[in-house]
Design a protein around this motif. Sequence first.
Motif, short mmCIF file in Angstrom:
data_model
loop_
_atom_site.label_atom_id
_atom_site.label_comp_id
_atom_site.label_asym_id
_atom_site.label_seq_id
_atom_site.Cartn_x
_atom_site.Cartn_y
_atom_site.Cartn_z
N SER A 14 -4.31 10.63 15.80
CA SER A 14 -5.00 11.45 14.81
C SER A 14 -5.02 10.74 13.46
O SER A 14 -4.53 9.62 13.32
CB SER A 14 -4.31 12.82 14.70
OG SER A 14 -2.95 12.65 14.36
N GLY A 15 -5.59 11.43 12.46
CA GLY A 15 -5.68 10.84 11.13
C GLY A 15 -6.89 9.94 10.98
O GLY A 15 -7.74 9.83 11.86
N ARG A 16 -6.96 9.26 9.85
CA ARG A 16 -8.06 8.35 9.57
C ARG A 16 -7.79 6.98 10.19
O ARG A 16 -6.64 6.62 10.45
CB ARG A 16 -8.26 8.19 8.06
CG ARG A 16 -8.72 9.47 7.36
CD ARG A 16 -8.79 9.28 5.85
NE ARG A 16 -9.32 10.45 5.20
CZ ARG A 16 -10.61 10.63 4.91
NH1 ARG A 16 -11.49 9.68 5.22
NH2 ARG A 16 -11.02 11.74 4.32
N ILE A 17 -8.87 6.22 10.39
CA ILE A 17 -8.70 4.83 10.82
C ILE A 17 -8.27 4.03 9.59
O ILE A 17 -9.02 3.95 8.61
CB ILE A 17 -10.01 4.25 11.38
CG1 ILE A 17 -10.53 5.10 12.53
CG2 ILE A 17 -9.81 2.81 11.82
CD1 ILE A 17 -11.88 4.63 13.06
N PRO A 18 -7.08 3.43 9.60
CA PRO A 18 -6.63 2.68 8.42
C PRO A 18 -7.57 1.52 8.10
O PRO A 18 -8.04 0.82 9.00
CB PRO A 18 -5.24 2.18 8.83
CG PRO A 18 -4.84 3.01 10.00
CD PRO A 18 -6.09 3.40 10.69
N ILE A 19 -7.83 1.35 6.82
CA ILE A 19 -8.66 0.21 6.38
C ILE A 19 -8.03 -1.10 6.84
O ILE A 19 -8.73 -2.07 7.15
CB ILE A 19 -8.83 0.23 4.85
CG1 ILE A 19 -9.61 1.47 4.44
CG2 ILE A 19 -9.51 -1.04 4.35
CD1 ILE A 19 -9.78 1.62 2.95
N GLU A 20 -6.70 -1.13 6.94
CA GLU A 20 -6.00 -2.35 7.32
C GLU A 20 -6.41 -2.87 8.69
O GLU A 20 -6.32 -4.08 8.95
CB GLU A 20 -4.48 -2.11 7.29
CG GLU A 20 -3.89 -1.94 5.90
CD GLU A 20 -4.06 -0.53 5.35
OE1 GLU A 20 -3.60 -0.27 4.23
OE2 GLU A 20 -4.66 0.33 6.05
N VAL A 21 -6.84 -1.97 9.58
CA VAL A 21 -7.25 -2.40 10.92
C VAL A 21 -8.37 -3.43 10.84
O VAL A 21 -8.44 -4.37 11.63
CB VAL A 21 -7.70 -1.18 11.76
CG1 VAL A 21 -8.38 -1.62 13.05
CG2 VAL A 21 -6.51 -0.29 12.08
N PHE A 22 -9.23 -3.28 9.85
CA PHE A 22 -10.41 -4.13 9.76
C PHE A 22 -10.11 -5.46 9.07
O PHE A 22 -11.03 -6.23 8.78
CB PHE A 22 -11.53 -3.37 9.06
CG PHE A 22 -11.85 -2.09 9.77
CD1 PHE A 22 -12.41 -2.10 11.04
CD2 PHE A 22 -11.56 -0.86 9.19
CE1 PHE A 22 -12.67 -0.93 11.72
CE2 PHE A 22 -11.82 0.32 9.87
CZ PHE A 22 -12.38 0.29 11.14
N ARG A 23 -8.83 -5.73 8.83
CA ARG A 23 -8.42 -7.07 8.40
C ARG A 23 -8.10 -7.96 9.60
O ARG A 23 -7.83 -9.15 9.43
CB ARG A 23 -7.20 -6.96 7.48
CG ARG A 23 -7.51 -6.36 6.12
CD ARG A 23 -6.28 -6.06 5.32
NE ARG A 23 -5.39 -7.22 5.21
CZ ARG A 23 -4.15 -7.16 4.74
NH1 ARG A 23 -3.64 -6.00 4.34
NH2 ARG A 23 -3.41 -8.24 4.66
#
Length: 883
Positions: free
Chosen positions: A708-717
């Motif tokens: 759950s929750g948002r997709i962390p921006i960090e994933v796209f690093r």
Amino acid sequence: MVRSFSSQNAPLSLLFSVLIILNIIICQTNASCNIKDKQILLSFKHGLTDSLGMLSTWSNKKDCCEWRGVHCNINGRVTNISLPCFTDDEIITENKKNKTHCLAGKFHLSIFELEFLNYLDLSNNDFNTIQLSLDCQTMSSVNTSYGSGNFSNVFHLDLSQNENLVINDLRWLLRLSSSLQFLNLNSVNLHKETHWLQLLNMFPSLSELYLSSCSLESVSMSLPYANFTSLEYLDLSENDLFYELPIWLFNLSGLSYLNLGGNSFHGQIPKTLMNLRKLDVLNLEDNKLSGTIPDWFGQLGGLEELDLSSNSFTSYIPITLGNLSSLVYLDVSTNHLNGSLPESLGNLTNLEKLGVYENSLSGVLSHKNFAKLPNLQWLSLGSPSFIFDFDPHWIPPFKLQNLDLQYANLKLVPWFYTQTSLTSLNITSSSFRNTSPKMFWSFVFNFSFLYLFNNSMSNVLLNSDFVWLVHNGLSGSLPRLTTNVSIFNINGNNMSGSLSHLLCHNIKEKSNLKYLSVIDNHLSGGLTECWGNWKSLIHISLGRNNLTGMIPHSMGSLSNLMSLHIYNTKLHGEIPVSLKNCQKLMIVNFRNNKLSGNIPNWIGKDMKVLQLRVNEFSGDIPLQICQLSSLFLLDLSYNRLTGTIPRCLPSITSMIFKNVSQDQGVLHIVDHDIGIIFVISLSLLAKGNDLTYDKYMHVVDLSNNQLSGRIPIEVFRLTALKSLNLSQNQLMGTIPKEIGNMKQLESLDLSNNTLSGEIPQTMSAITFLEVLNLSFNNLKGQIPLGTQLQSFTPLSYMGNPELCGTPLIEKCKKNEAPGEDTNVMAKEEEGSELMECFYMGMGVGFTTGFWIVFGTLLFKRTWRHAYFNFLYDVKDWFMSRWT
């Protein structure tokens, strides 16, 4: 008179000679190292990384002539430096050996300031750059200035197998052009050195040149003539050369050895090859050469080795090859040759190796073809159209050591059992009908290499070092193995029973088993607790069987284990903590079981593949996964995981593009005793398909959980990712615009979540995308324009009612500019937030004011009386106004 004098003085002459020799030895022993040479060597050492003290003897406390790898002449001048690094690894990861004990860092050209140096061997170390001198910066592009001083008269230079060494310019070698005779740069990266041929063409004394696996692309087709007047050995194999064979190559009249294998040469072999009259060895294996094998090959009378295998030659094998009376090695395997095997080959009485398998040859094959080959040691033959017609009483004149048979009926090759010197046997797609199983297994018992593929047979006790029994229809219980067996693969048979029959018998000697694979059989029962007897194991694969129970604790005793595959079985329970002791473990593949509990937080830091898909794991994703900096496959899909996606994922540095090496994603297991390399393949669900890969992609798959929750921006690093799957979860919020950084993505699946907002315009920059699924979310607005996102079908976007634009049927409003919805939504959200703050402030203010006034009236009598008197006065005033 002279004879008499010589005879009388012989003892005296002998004594004088002995004294001279002793004097030389004493002088050489007592000669101290030249001070200048010593300083040069210490400076050279200063620039190296020597983590395990390979050069610990290189110090001022010791004479440099006594240092490791250093040899001096009688005057104490350094003449020879030999410091190769010896590796005997059984595991190669990412196509690299374990070189933690080798010399590393910068290779300083100051070493050539040793005036008397003539021999330098630094092979198989781990240098990465070349530096001109200790005062210069690391070389990226060598200039024409090479520092002060002349280079020494080096005639032997070996920097081979320094796989991380990149040389962009070889002009520093010109200082050695007058003396260099031997140059070996095998496996050194010369990709950017496009003028290597023109430069080395200036070395008149060069007799041996080895440039294998150097990433070379250019062979200077325009060069009409090469001035290698002394060249005898030339190895350009395993490069990226993609041309027809160059003309200059056949002007090297002094060549006796030529290896061009493993490139992408194409076209026919030119007639100018006849110019190489002195050629002893010609290796053109594994290219794309086509056409027919030239008849004029038969005129290369001195040829001893001819390898034309793995090309695209058609038509027949030339009869003229029977004229090569010096031929020792002939291999034309894996082509498209047809016709019969020429009887003229039977005249090659010196022949030791003959390979003709994997062609379309036909005709009768009998003892007449081999009757005059007494020296034959290696024979590889087989074709679906061969007709075997051997005299059942024929005893061959040769004693084979290696035999490869394809499409053969063993009954029609009766001389097979006369080959008592055989140590290696490979039989593929052949028939064992009407042969005695007991006789066969007894005969092959002591073979070191046994490879049987796609045959039909039965089995017994096995003793060979290498046992490969894949797809042979074998049935019954697993065979027992002696301690000699190192490699055992019995995949794709009909074996039944338990693993205990294989593993749980008494072993008095230390086991040598390294590779165990029993995939695709009918094995049942538990995994047994007998693993402690097999501590030499490196790779275990038990997939696609009916195995039950739990993973035994005894597997934790396998301290050498690096690759563990137990998939598509019926195992249940938790992963035992004892596996924490397997500190070399790199691959864990437990997919498609019923394993439960939490994902272990003790997983080793060297882990490269963690595949736990389709199990019953629960709880949060442990943050310790972020410490696996070498991980390139994380597959936790189809479990019961909860919580949020960790923000620390960028700590997995191997998933960031700048840290990705060309060969990352490959695991090899090497058996040095028999010279076999195994690539460990893996089944990946990527790009919408479940496929087997030898070279693994960078994959993160967390789909079909309860995250759950948002997709962390960090994933796209994680910019090296090629496949990202977060579908079938409870993720919310918008898709961050940072997704455009993931330019290597080939597959993206965010479907079946509750994502909202517009699709970021930055996604149109992901140009390698082949699979996209954003369906069944709450996305809205226009699909960003650009050929990439419009190339997918409406299925990629279905289930988002407020999406519009190509490829969907719903058209966007004409007055809506791309991004307008986003701006409106942003303003609405901003206004909504302001109103929320306003009403919240009013509520808090009203409440605070009420309690201040009410509390004062409640506890202060004088204020209370004044308040009620004020109300009475207001009442009287109001009544007087209306009356």
